[in-house]
Design a protein around this motif. Structure first.
Motif, PDB file in Angstrom:
ATOM      1  N   TRP A 178      35.199  34.527  43.615  1.00 24.75           N
ATOM      2  CA  TRP A 178      36.497  34.542  42.932  1.00 24.75           C
ATOM      3  C   TRP A 178      36.406  33.858  41.570  1.00 24.75           C
ATOM      4  CZ3 TRP A 178      40.508  33.247  47.363  1.00 24.75           C
ATOM      5  CH2 TRP A 178      40.777  34.417  48.065  1.00 24.75           C
ATOM      6  N   GLU A 179      35.706  32.734  41.507  1.00 28.50           N
ATOM      7  CA  GLU A 179      35.566  32.025  40.232  1.00 28.50           C
ATOM      8  C   GLU A 179      34.851  32.906  39.207  1.00 28.50           C
ATOM      9  OE1 GLU A 179      36.869  29.323  39.181  1.00 28.50           O
ATOM     10  OE2 GLU A 179      37.684  28.558  41.052  1.00 28.50           O
ATOM     11  N   GLU A 180      33.837  33.625  39.658  1.00 32.83           N
ATOM     12  CA  GLU A 180      33.120  34.525  38.755  1.00 32.83           C
ATOM     13  C   GLU A 180      34.043  35.638  38.259  1.00 32.83           C
ATOM     14  OE1 GLU A 180      29.882  35.760  41.186  1.00 32.83           O
ATOM     15  OE2 GLU A 180      28.755  33.877  40.948  1.00 32.83           O
ATOM     16  N   SER A 181      34.886  36.159  39.155  1.00 31.23           N
ATOM     17  CA  SER A 181      35.838  37.212  38.765  1.00 31.23           C
ATOM     18  C   SER A 181      36.869  36.684  37.791  1.00 31.23           C
ATOM     19  CB  SER A 181      36.531  37.785  40.011  1.00 31.23           C
ATOM     20  OG  SER A 181      35.605  38.412  40.860  1.00 31.23           O
ATOM     21  N   LEU A 182      37.334  35.466  38.028  1.00 34.37           N
ATOM     22  CA  LEU A 182      38.321  34.867  37.125  1.00 34.37           C
ATOM     23  C   LEU A 182      37.746  34.698  35.727  1.00 34.37           C
ATOM     24  CD1 LEU A 182      39.855  32.261  39.591  1.00 34.37           C
ATOM     25  CD2 LEU A 182      41.136  34.055  38.427  1.00 34.37           C
ATOM     26  N   GLU A 183      36.481  34.298  35.645  1.00 36.42           N
ATOM     27  CA  GLU A 183      35.840  34.168  34.336  1.00 36.42           C
ATOM     28  C   GLU A 183      35.798  35.518  33.622  1.00 36.42           C
ATOM     29  OE1 GLU A 183      34.733  31.581  32.578  1.00 36.42           O
ATOM     30  OE2 GLU A 183      35.513  30.216  34.113  1.00 36.42           O
ATOM     31  N   LYS A 184      35.630  36.585  34.390  1.00 35.45           N
ATOM     32  CA  LYS A 184      35.543  37.927  33.798  1.00 35.45           C
ATOM     33  C   LYS A 184      36.899  38.408  33.288  1.00 35.45           C
ATOM     34  CE  LYS A 184      31.439  39.387  36.362  1.00 35.45           C
ATOM     35  NZ  LYS A 184      30.903  40.280  37.401  1.00 35.45           N
ATOM     36  N   ILE A 185      37.990  37.815  33.787  1.00 37.18           N
ATOM     37  CA  ILE A 185      39.304  38.146  33.232  1.00 37.18           C
ATOM     38  C   ILE A 185      39.368  37.655  31.793  1.00 37.18           C
ATOM     39  CG2 ILE A 185      41.787  37.677  33.393  1.00 37.18           C
ATOM     40  CD1 ILE A 185      41.477  37.564  36.418  1.00 37.18           C
ATOM     41  N   SER A 186      38.790  36.482  31.514  1.00 39.76           N
ATOM     42  CA  SER A 186      38.779  35.931  30.150  1.00 39.76           C
ATOM     43  C   SER A 186      37.988  36.801  29.186  1.00 39.76           C
ATOM     44  CB  SER A 186      38.184  34.522  30.141  1.00 39.76           C
ATOM     45  OG  SER A 186      39.152  33.567  30.463  1.00 39.76           O
ATOM     46  N   THR A 187      36.961  37.458  29.708  1.00 48.04           N
ATOM     47  CA  THR A 187      36.130  38.292  28.836  1.00 48.04           C
ATOM     48  C   THR A 187      36.619  39.735  28.789  1.00 48.04           C
ATOM     49  OG1 THR A 187      34.609  38.802  30.663  1.00 48.04           O
ATOM     50  CG2 THR A 187      34.113  36.858  29.308  1.00 48.04           C
ATOM     51  N   GLY A 188      37.613  40.057  29.604  1.00 55.08           N
ATOM     52  CA  GLY A 188      38.151  41.413  29.607  1.00 55.08           C
ATOM     53  C   GLY A 188      37.399  42.367  30.511  1.00 55.08           C
ATOM     54  N   GLU A 189      36.417  41.859  31.290  1.00 62.46           N
ATOM     55  CA  GLU A 189      35.643  42.733  32.175  1.00 62.46           C
ATOM     56  C   GLU A 189      36.434  43.123  33.416  1.00 62.46           C
ATOM     57  OE1 GLU A 189      31.361  41.349  32.588  1.00 62.46           O
ATOM     58  OE2 GLU A 189      32.235  39.647  31.504  1.00 62.46           O
ATOM     59  N   ILE A 190      37.399  42.292  33.806  1.00 68.40           N
ATOM     60  CA  ILE A 190      38.239  42.568  34.976  1.00 68.40           C
ATOM     61  C   ILE A 190      39.693  42.417  34.574  1.00 68.40           C
ATOM     62  CG2 ILE A 190      38.931  41.697  37.256  1.00 68.40           C
ATOM     63  CD1 ILE A 190      36.078  40.962  37.811  1.00 68.40           C
ATOM     64  N   GLU A 191      40.544  43.325  35.061  1.00 66.77           N
ATOM     65  CA  GLU A 191      41.976  43.243  34.790  1.00 66.77           C
ATOM     66  C   GLU A 191      42.635  42.243  35.731  1.00 66.77           C
ATOM     67  OE1 GLU A 191      43.796  44.724  32.420  1.00 66.77           O
ATOM     68  OE2 GLU A 191      41.963  45.606  31.568  1.00 66.77           O
ATOM     69  N   GLN A 192      43.582  41.482  35.205  1.00 70.58           N
ATOM     70  CA  GLN A 192      44.289  40.482  36.003  1.00 70.58           C
ATOM     71  C   GLN A 192      44.948  41.118  37.230  1.00 70.58           C
ATOM     72  OE1 GLN A 192      48.046  39.083  34.544  1.00 70.58           O
ATOM     73  NE2 GLN A 192      47.614  36.947  35.058  1.00 70.58           N
ATOM     74  N   GLU A 193      45.604  42.245  37.029  1.00 67.42           N
ATOM     75  CA  GLU A 193      46.325  42.892  38.133  1.00 67.42           C
ATOM     76  C   GLU A 193      45.376  43.343  39.236  1.00 67.42           C
ATOM     77  OE1 GLU A 193      49.778  46.306  38.825  1.00 67.42           O
ATOM     78  OE2 GLU A 193      48.712  46.206  36.911  1.00 67.42           O
ATOM     79  N   ALA A 194      44.203  43.846  38.855  1.00 66.30           N
ATOM     80  CA  ALA A 194      43.216  44.289  39.843  1.00 66.30           C
ATOM     81  C   ALA A 194      42.758  43.117  40.706  1.00 66.30           C
ATOM     82  CB  ALA A 194      42.027  44.933  39.148  1.00 66.30           C
ATOM     83  N   PHE A 195      42.550  41.958  40.076  1.00 64.50           N
ATOM     84  CA  PHE A 195      42.135  40.763  40.824  1.00 64.50           C
ATOM     85  C   PHE A 195      43.210  40.348  41.828  1.00 64.50           C
ATOM     86  CE2 PHE A 195      42.132  36.132  41.332  1.00 64.50           C
ATOM     87  CZ  PHE A 195      40.837  35.919  41.788  1.00 64.50           C
ATOM     88  N   ILE A 196      44.473  40.351  41.407  1.00 58.95           N
ATOM     89  CA  ILE A 196      45.563  39.952  42.303  1.00 58.95           C
ATOM     90  C   ILE A 196      45.722  40.962  43.437  1.00 58.95           C
ATOM     91  CG2 ILE A 196      48.049  39.516  42.469  1.00 58.95           C
ATOM     92  CD1 ILE A 196      46.374  37.314  41.066  1.00 58.95           C
ATOM     93  N   ASN A 197      45.553  42.245  43.144  1.00 64.21           N
ATOM     94  CA  ASN A 197      45.655  43.260  44.207  1.00 64.21           C
ATOM     95  C   ASN A 197      44.572  43.057  45.263  1.00 64.21           C
ATOM     96  OD1 ASN A 197      47.863  44.447  43.005  1.00 64.21           O
ATOM     97  ND2 ASN A 197      46.670  46.038  41.948  1.00 64.21           N
TER      98      ASN A 197
END
Length: 702
Positions: A558-577
């Motif tokens: 999860w921490e790795e995914s959250l970092e990718k939100i900052s870089t634009g690699e993962i969308e915030q909404e996709a992570f929450i879903n």
């Protein structure tokens, strides 16, 4: 006339901004008007109180009742439907901040320069009317609160859009923590109630894996069975001096030992031959600069301070303008900070009362790397020097450690000679290593090795050995046994080389709070600086050890995914879903499980005692612990007493005297004054008899 509003995160931070901007024209409870030397027109500095806005409780959502139970679960509102509200008790400050922001022409976001700071600012702006988004919004990005340098940062404001993804990351973390915490805390608490337990059983995305690390460490040590073994040692003794050599093999099998003793004819051996003498001159650079976890680890080792104490004190010194930004995970600076330290080097040395030759006045990669420092550099002193007379003793200790560590890079290196000697005892090799200091260098100023490197710790004084030399040598067998892993301390869990950092869970800003919360809620306790789980903590571990929510791997992912939100690699909404799916699946899986009966019984007994005519239960909640006093026969609730009174923990021994005799037999030591303070600014402590009157504590001095 144009109006500029600067939004700080905290009042102390705002005060430093005011010093940088100009003179105070008007000061209120919620903001300060400044005669600015930088901005034209009206300039207002206002502030949050940390989080002015927070996520609403589940009961604010349709279909969720106040009564906890399976009927509420899962609680998974869509990201766009998440509800926010002004934090309880902070309504006045929020309304004043809102008023200033909505009347501004220019808004300067000046909260902390990390994702959490972005989140705090945007949550406030989002609770204002839409008109705030029509303002000219800028971002202040200082790495110091030194007023002189702040002026330059105010003249170089940034585009807030460049840091918007940091807000998305921090907001996603906040929402994910809410989803995991609210759902599983309600689920686990209901499970506990079904088993006859009372109180809150908190589960968190990071806190639960962290608790489980402490539990697993404790259980490994508890269940550890030492295994005996033997090592062979050789002693060279003459002229009233001894040098001890050792053979590298550990003998767990007595037959192996017996075979080697016979093979090399070690019985009665009286001499050995020196095979090699390897002398190497080495130098050691000063310790690296401190990041947050580094100074926390140092302070625990040196002074026994908790992570929270060190972080809070360092942040206080930052807000006073004496230290740079502290919530950093990097131990490097740029050439800019290096030049600042060099320019003020003699002032620091005079303040700290240290002297050394300024031998290293050019940047070295161990300390300075422009490419690796992005937003936050290592913790260093600012140009603003404190007056030690106005500091508490602890503040002085902490500032001195950081300032001294920061200037050691200019001192000479520590130079020593390392000598490794290998001898042959009938062809079985033994060796020893010794250290001879040549030039102490920085060790003249600071002998503490903040990095726990033991390279030169073996300071055996050796004979002047020569290759081919025959020396007196006596073999001995040293009985030893394997040892368990070390019991975790706070720093061992959340510090520089702690498990949380090694395993990639939490952030510099959150690790300290997570450990503090686990202690405060009664899941772990500190015993002689060591961490151990309580029975409640072990029950939580038992409940979650086989679930994804209790495992480090998921939290790290999860921490790795959250970092990718900052870089634009993962969308915030996709992570929450994905978090919604995880929560829904795990709740369905866990609903039908039953709790460990033995642990449940131990937890129930841990907090309940029969004292005289009363049944006393210690209940630990979010706002501290209290004793629930009931009638022993009827179980009727009679009254409650706080576990802590005037800074003194009321133990069950004290409570027993109060409930049976109405007063203590002797004076209770360590009450803290609410008004008087000593020369270090700490509350004055005093002793008094304690009595119980009208079901309330009362002090008596006679």
């Amino acid at each position: 006339m144009s109006k500029t509003v600067v939004l700080a995160e905290k009042p102390d931070q705002a005060k430093q901004y005011v010093k940088a901007l100009g003179k105070v024209k008007n000061k209120t409870r919620a903001y300060i008007e400044v005669a600015s030397e930088i901005f034209e027109g009206e300039t207002i500095v206002t502030w949050g109180l940390g989080h002015l806005v927070s996520l609403s409780k589940p009961m604010k959502y349709e279909g969720i009742s106040k009564t906890w139970g399976y009927h509420n679960l899962p609680i998974t509102p869509p990201l766009e439907s998440m509800k926010y509200e002004v934090s309880e008790g902070k309504e006045y400050q929020f309304n004043e901040v809102k008023k200033q922001l909505e009347s501004a022409d220019t808004i300067i976001i000046a909260t902390d320069i990390d994702p959490e700071g972005e989140n705090i600012a945007y949550l406030i702006l989002n609770q204002c009317s839409d008109q705030v988004w029509n303002k000219d919004i800028k971002r202040l990005r200082p790495n110091t609160l030194n007023p002189k340098k702040l002026k330059e940062f105010f003249k170089d404001l940034k585009n807030p859009e460049d840091y918007y993804k940091d807000y998305l990351q921090a907001n996603a973390r906040q929402v994910a923590d809410w989803l995991v915490g609210m759902n599983f805390t309600e689920l686990m608490t209901v499970k506990g109630q079904e088993a006859g337990l009372k109180g809150l059983y908190s589960i968190g995305r990071v806190r639960t894996p962290t608790l489980n690390l402490v539990c697993e460490n404790f259980l490994k040590i508890k269940n550890f069975k030492p295994e005996p073994y033997v090592i062979l040692e050789g002693l060279h003794e003459e002229e009233n001096h001894k040098v001890k050599f050792s053979h590298s093999k550990k003998y767990f099998n007595t037959e192996d030992l017996k075979n080697d003793v016979e093979k090399y004819n070690l019985k009665g051996l009286k001499e050995a031959q020196v095979l090699s003498v390897e002398k190497t001159e080495k130098s050691k650079e000063p310790p690296k600069l401190f990041d947050l976890s580094g100074i926390q680890t140092y302070a625990e080792k040196k002074h026994g301070w908790s992570l929270d104490k060190t972080a809070s004190m360092a942040d206080s010194l930052r807000l006073k303008g004496f230290l740079s930004y502290i919530r950093t995970e990097i131990d490097l600076i740029t050439t800019s900070e290096f030049e600042q330290l060099k320019e003020n080097l003699e002032d620091y040395k005079a303040l700290l009362n240290v002297q050394f030759n300024n031998e290293n006045l050019e940047p070295r990669k161990r300390f300075v790397d422009n490419n690796k420092v992005k937003e936050h550099h290592a913790i260093i002193p600012t140009e603003e020097l404190p007056d030690f007379k106005e500091m508490t003793e602890d503040e002085k200790l902490l500032y001195t450690a950081i300032a001294k560590n920061s200037i050691l890079m200019f001192a000479p290196d520590y130079v020593y000679e390392s000598t490794k000697v290998i001898v042959s005892a009938n062809e079985l090799k033994f060796e020893v290593t010794g250290i001879i200091p040549k030039s102490l260098g920085w060790k003249n100023i600071e002998t503490e090795d903040t990095e726990d490197e033991n390279e030169e710790e073996n300071s055996n004084k050796l004979f002047d050995y020569q290759e081919g030399q025959t020396i007196p040598f006596k073999i001995s067998m040293n009985q030893k046994e394997t040892k368990p892993e070390k019991q975790l301390t706070e720093a061992g869990l959340g510090g520089k080389t702690g498990l949380m950092k090694k395993l990639g869970i939490g952030t510099p800003a959150t690790r300290t709070n997570i450990v503090k919360e686990l202690i405060n809620e009664g899941s772990i306790e500190v015993e002689k600086s060591k961490l151990k789980p309580t029975v409640k903590g072990l029950l939580l571990w038992e409940m979650t050890k086989d679930l994804e929510v209790g495992k480090v791997d998921l939290t790290r992912t999860w921490e790795e995914s959250l970092e990718k939100i900052s870089t634009g690699e993962i969308e915030q909404e996709a992570f929450i879903n994905e978090t919604h799916t995880f929560v829904e699946s795990l709740i369905e899986t866990f609903k039908d499980t039953t709790l460990n009966g033995k642990l449940v019984q131990q937890v129930a007994q841990q907090y309940t005692d029969l004292i005289g005519n009363y049944s006393v239960e210690l209940i630990k909640g979010k706002n501290g612990a209290f004793y629930s006093i009931k009638d022993k026969e009827t179980n009727e609730q009679l009254f409650t007493l706080s576990e802590v009174f005037l800074g003194k923990k009321i133990t069950k021994i004290i409570l027993k005297e109060l409930l049976i005799d109405g007063k203590t037999k002797n004076k209770v030591k360590g009450f803290k004054s609410t008004k008087k303070k000593d020369k270090d600014g700490k509350p004055v402590k005093y002793d008094a008899f304690l009595s119980l009157e009208n079901n309330k504590y009362k002090l008596n001095f006679k």
